[in-house]
Design a protein around this motif. Structure first.
Motif, PDB file in Angstrom:
ATOM      1  N   ASN A   2       8.500  -5.388  -2.092  1.00  0.00           N
ATOM      2  CA  ASN A   2       9.065  -4.141  -2.600  1.00  0.00           C
ATOM      3  C   ASN A   2       7.995  -3.044  -2.585  1.00  0.00           C
ATOM      4  O   ASN A   2       7.464  -2.646  -3.624  1.00  0.00           O
ATOM      5  CB  ASN A   2       9.602  -4.343  -4.015  1.00  0.00           C
ATOM      6  N   VAL A   3       7.675  -2.577  -1.399  1.00  0.00           N
ATOM      7  CA  VAL A   3       6.697  -1.507  -1.236  1.00  0.00           C
ATOM      8  C   VAL A   3       7.232  -0.496  -0.229  1.00  0.00           C
ATOM      9  O   VAL A   3       8.093  -0.797   0.597  1.00  0.00           O
ATOM     10  CB  VAL A   3       5.320  -2.024  -0.745  1.00  0.00           C
ATOM     11  N   LEU A  52      -1.922  -7.817  -3.415  1.00  0.00           N
ATOM     12  CA  LEU A  52      -0.978  -6.704  -3.628  1.00  0.00           C
ATOM     13  C   LEU A  52      -0.183  -6.824  -4.933  1.00  0.00           C
ATOM     14  O   LEU A  52       0.033  -5.797  -5.606  1.00  0.00           O
ATOM     15  CB  LEU A  52      -0.028  -6.584  -2.442  1.00  0.00           C
ATOM     16  N   PRO A  53       0.285  -8.010  -5.336  1.00  0.00           N
ATOM     17  CA  PRO A  53       1.018  -8.051  -6.608  1.00  0.00           C
ATOM     18  C   PRO A  53       0.209  -7.508  -7.787  1.00  0.00           C
ATOM     19  O   PRO A  53       0.750  -6.809  -8.644  1.00  0.00           O
ATOM     20  CB  PRO A  53       1.343  -9.526  -6.769  1.00  0.00           C
ATOM     21  N   ALA A  54      -1.083  -7.823  -7.820  1.00  0.00           N
ATOM     22  CA  ALA A  54      -1.932  -7.323  -8.904  1.00  0.00           C
ATOM     23  C   ALA A  54      -2.223  -5.844  -8.750  1.00  0.00           C
ATOM     24  O   ALA A  54      -2.268  -5.095  -9.746  1.00  0.00           O
ATOM     25  CB  ALA A  54      -3.226  -8.120  -8.968  1.00  0.00           C
ATOM     26  N   LEU A  55      -2.423  -5.404  -7.524  1.00  0.00           N
ATOM     27  CA  LEU A  55      -2.834  -4.019  -7.300  1.00  0.00           C
ATOM     28  C   LEU A  55      -1.680  -3.045  -7.421  1.00  0.00           C
ATOM     29  O   LEU A  55      -1.878  -1.877  -7.812  1.00  0.00           O
ATOM     30  CB  LEU A  55      -3.463  -3.889  -5.909  1.00  0.00           C
ATOM     31  N   LEU A  56      -0.474  -3.491  -7.068  1.00  0.00           N
ATOM     32  CA  LEU A  56       0.679  -2.579  -7.060  1.00  0.00           C
ATOM     33  C   LEU A  56       1.761  -2.977  -8.058  1.00  0.00           C
ATOM     34  O   LEU A  56       2.870  -2.424  -8.013  1.00  0.00           O
ATOM     35  CB  LEU A  56       1.277  -2.537  -5.641  1.00  0.00           C
ATOM     36  N   ASP A  57       1.438  -3.916  -8.942  1.00  0.00           N
ATOM     37  CA  ASP A  57       2.387  -4.360  -9.978  1.00  0.00           C
ATOM     38  C   ASP A  57       3.706  -4.825  -9.360  1.00  0.00           C
ATOM     39  O   ASP A  57       4.797  -4.476  -9.822  1.00  0.00           O
ATOM     40  CB  ASP A  57       2.654  -3.243 -10.998  1.00  0.00           C
ATOM     41  N   LEU A  58       3.619  -5.639  -8.330  1.00  0.00           N
ATOM     42  CA  LEU A  58       4.830  -6.121  -7.657  1.00  0.00           C
ATOM     43  C   LEU A  58       5.419  -7.320  -8.425  1.00  0.00           C
ATOM     44  O   LEU A  58       4.680  -8.093  -9.025  1.00  0.00           O
ATOM     45  CB  LEU A  58       4.493  -6.530  -6.226  1.00  0.00           C
TER      46      LEU A  58
END
Length: 460
Positions: free
Chosen positions: A271-272, A454-460
């Protein structure tokens, strides 16, 4: 050939993974004919060794794969992958011995052992089929293998067949596969749209320079990937010697890595809002090549003195990075085969990266191990800023002295990303000699670590 797992079924044979020193313990519960067969062999569980076990009728019924010692495994990215090419043809399932925490890594390594670059000659390895180990997300691992294969194929293709035109075509193919939008600015249009350094670097080549802009996704945080697409680097008027020019087909490795990563992101449906920017050029020698001592203007307005035309990658990236930041994404990541200094510092196996925020570095470092994609943080060392300031212009593309070359290149790029969280990878993108799961040639370096972060960096 797609890198996929075999379908589970009654025809698959059990594969027992045996750590060195644990063979006797495994044999305790085995039938007499198995114990006798193993006793008559030289199999000890050494890393990379295999032993096929026949049934009472002589037909192979199982196999053993040596898993070595912890010290031996630490020297290999994919320890079990060595068995994939040594087993008898057929399909196997892991019956015992594989640590649960290693299942995803070893499953990926097994698939990657099946990669061969066969555009010009069939080099497909003969690899035994593997049923996805229990608990492994088979579809995700297959996506990662496909992403890596895409990166390797792009890097391995010589410049005659992978110039700016072909690199654009590869990006368009990927966009078509995933329903992404793509726009390309080419030749003189780069000047009209204010990408002067991309144009300057690529204007002497037979194929016009271009900026490839691919976009996918309408929801979620915005991620922009920028990949260096120098399809061949002669060094320009500061011509490389023959020994340094031999591997320059891989100077578009940054673009190959971001395209592989983009495939994984889109195939997994993250989801980006993804954007991929690739300045695609060839650094050639001709009457209109840019020259040492030229001063170029950049999209950001900063002027750059050219003290070496062989330091061209940072120039094309600078315009692309400035363009990326204008859209105010949540994160920008650049990937480039940028400096020999990075290879001197860390060699071919480690992917050095720079990060403007500690949280970015922490997320990448935490994701790298589980992804079997090692990275190492390098510093944006502020005292070296003056090394990239020549006085006659705002920036110097090749500071004199040769010290801290990777750091000064990263500092140069950071001048073009001033407001957005940013990470830069100075990669090699090449495997010098074959290893389990890693054929000699083009290599992805950093994408799986980035994907995992990415999950940690972009709150996915």
């Amino acid at each position: 050939m797609p890198l996929t797992f075999a379908a589970p079924g009654d025809s698959s044979r059990p594969l027992h993974v045996i750590e060195q020193g644990e063979l006797d313990a495994w044999l305790e519960g085995q039938p007499d004919h198995v114990r006798a067969w193993v006793a008559g062999s030289s199999f000890t569980g050494a890393l990379g060794s295999v032993l096929r076990i026949p049934g009472k009728d002589g037909v192979p019924e199982a196999a053993l794969a040596g898993y070595g010692t912890a010290a031996a495994r630490a020297r290999q990215r994919f320890p079990l992958a060595a068995a994939a090419t040594q087993l008898a043809p057929g399909t196997y399932h892991i019956a015992s011995g594989l640590p649960e925490g290693a299942a995803e890594t070893e499953a990926l390594g097994w698939l990657l052992a099946g990669y061969g670059f066969s555009r010009y000659r069939d080099q497909t390895p003969k690899v035994a089929g593997l049923v996805a180990p229990a608990g492994v997300d088979a579809a995700r691992i297959e996506v990662l293998a496909a992403a890596e294969a895409l990166t390797r194929d792009l890097v391995n293709t010589p410049a005659a067949d992978m110039g700016p035109v072909a690199l654009e075509a590869a990006a368009r193919d990927l966009a078509d596969t995933h329903g992404a939008e793509i726009e390309v600015f080419t030749g003189g249009e780069l000047l009209e749209r204010n990408f002067p350094m991309i144009h300057a670097v690529g204007r002497a080549a037979a194929e016009a320079p271009r900026l490839i802009d691919m976009r996918w996704g309408t929801d979620g945080p915005a991620l922009t990937l920028v990949g260096k697409g120098v399809c061949f680097d002669t060094g320009g008027l500061n011509l490389k010697p023959a020994g340094s020019m031999g591997l320059m087909k891989k100077d578009m490795g940054g673009s190959a890595n971001v395209l592989g990563l983009a495939h994984a992101i889109m195939a997994l449906g993250l989801n980006v809002r993804l954007r991929v920017l690739i300045p695609a050029v060839e650094n050639s020698v001709a009457s209109d090549a840019f020259r040492p001592q030229d001063i170029l203007s950049s999209r950001k307005g900063l002027t750059v003195e050219i003290n070496n035309t062989d330091a061209e990658g940072r120039l094309v990236l600078a315009d692309a990075l400035a363009y990326a930041e204008e859209a105010a994404p949540d994160l920008i990541v650049s990937m480039a085969t940028l400096t020999g200094a990075a290879r001197v510092a860390l060699g071919p196996d480690l992917a050095p990266f720079y990060a403007t925020e500690d949280r970015i570095a922490a997320a990448l470092e935490a994701a790298a191990g589980p992804a079997a994609d090692p990275v190492w943080r390098m510093p944006f060392h502020a005292p070296y800023e003056e090394m990239i300031e020549p006085g006659i212009a705002d920036l110097d593309n090749a500071p004199k002295g040769g010290m801290a070359g990777s750091i000064t290149a990263a500092l140069f790029l950071r001048r073009f990303v001033t407001e957005t969280p940013y990470a830069h990878f100075d990669i090699y993108s090449w495997q010098p000699s074959a290893a389990p799961g890693r054929s000699k040639g083009g290599l992805g370096q950093g994408p799986r670590a980035i994907l995992g972060a990415l999950p940690a960096l972009l709150d996915l």
